[in-house]
Design a protein around this motif. Sequence first.
Motif, PDB file in Angstrom:
ATOM      1  N   PHE A  49       2.670  -1.181   4.309  1.00  0.00           N
ATOM      2  CA  PHE A  49       1.648  -1.566   2.933  1.00  0.00           C
ATOM      3  C   PHE A  49       1.487  -0.092   2.348  1.00  0.00           C
ATOM      4  O   PHE A  49       1.183  -0.041   0.731  1.00  0.00           O
ATOM      5  CB  PHE A  49       0.679  -1.982   3.266  1.00  0.00           C
ATOM      6  N   ILE A  50       0.848   0.652   2.907  1.00  0.00           N
ATOM      7  CA  ILE A  50       0.087   2.009   2.986  1.00  0.00           C
ATOM      8  C   ILE A  50       1.065   2.926   1.680  1.00  0.00           C
ATOM      9  O   ILE A  50       0.628   3.233   0.976  1.00  0.00           O
ATOM     10  CB  ILE A  50      -1.127   2.247   4.064  1.00  0.00           C
ATOM     11  N   ILE A  51       2.130   2.760   3.179  1.00  0.00           N
ATOM     12  CA  ILE A  51       3.243   3.739   2.081  1.00  0.00           C
ATOM     13  C   ILE A  51       3.539   3.581   1.488  1.00  0.00           C
ATOM     14  O   ILE A  51       4.338   4.265   0.375  1.00  0.00           O
ATOM     15  CB  ILE A  51       4.125   4.162   3.535  1.00  0.00           C
ATOM     16  N   PHE A  52       3.905   2.345   1.231  1.00  0.00           N
ATOM     17  CA  PHE A  52       4.705   1.744  -0.002  1.00  0.00           C
ATOM     18  C   PHE A  52       3.778   1.526  -1.092  1.00  0.00           C
ATOM     19  O   PHE A  52       4.333   1.941  -2.130  1.00  0.00           O
ATOM     20  CB  PHE A  52       4.734  -0.291   0.224  1.00  0.00           C
ATOM     21  N   LEU A  53       3.075   2.097  -1.098  1.00  0.00           N
ATOM     22  CA  LEU A  53       1.901   1.589  -2.393  1.00  0.00           C
ATOM     23  C   LEU A  53       1.965   3.036  -2.836  1.00  0.00           C
ATOM     24  O   LEU A  53       1.508   3.073  -4.025  1.00  0.00           O
ATOM     25  CB  LEU A  53       0.955   1.005  -2.066  1.00  0.00           C
ATOM     26  N   SER A  54       1.619   4.131  -1.893  1.00  0.00           N
ATOM     27  CA  SER A  54       2.107   5.620  -2.005  1.00  0.00           C
ATOM     28  C   SER A  54       2.768   5.826  -2.711  1.00  0.00           C
ATOM     29  O   SER A  54       3.135   6.471  -3.829  1.00  0.00           O
ATOM     30  CB  SER A  54       1.580   6.363  -0.506  1.00  0.00           C
ATOM     31  N   PHE A  55       4.359   5.468  -1.765  1.00  0.00           N
ATOM     32  CA  PHE A  55       5.818   6.002  -2.813  1.00  0.00           C
ATOM     33  C   PHE A  55       5.583   4.857  -4.379  1.00  0.00           C
ATOM     34  O   PHE A  55       5.897   5.788  -5.754  1.00  0.00           O
ATOM     35  CB  PHE A  55       6.706   5.237  -2.251  1.00  0.00           C
ATOM     36  N   THR A  56       4.877   4.195  -4.777  1.00  0.00           N
ATOM     37  CA  THR A  56       5.054   3.312  -6.009  1.00  0.00           C
ATOM     38  C   THR A  56       3.767   4.059  -7.477  1.00  0.00           C
ATOM     39  O   THR A  56       3.592   3.736  -8.111  1.00  0.00           O
ATOM     40  CB  THR A  56       4.738   2.359  -5.517  1.00  0.00           C
TER      41      THR A  56
END
Length: 78
Positions: A9-16
């Motif tokens: 989830f944290i990686i997904f938020l950083s990419f977005t």
Amino acid sequence: MKTIIATIFIIFLSFTAQAQNSTEEVKVETIEMSIVTETTYEVEANTTLEVARLYKFKNSRIKRDLNFLTKANKPKMA
């Protein structure tokens, strides 16, 4: 399992957050200033005498006013 989902989830938020494009370009107005190569110093000589007072006595007015005591400073009996 919970930690793996949290890291994904944290990686997904950083990419977005990185994928967002800001298309507005802000242009800044610049000011051109010349370089000063010569400096002049003006010295004014003041001949006025100022007197500093030294209070030698305990009963002087300044020391008495600066060393005031309030009721909160006094010790109380228990």
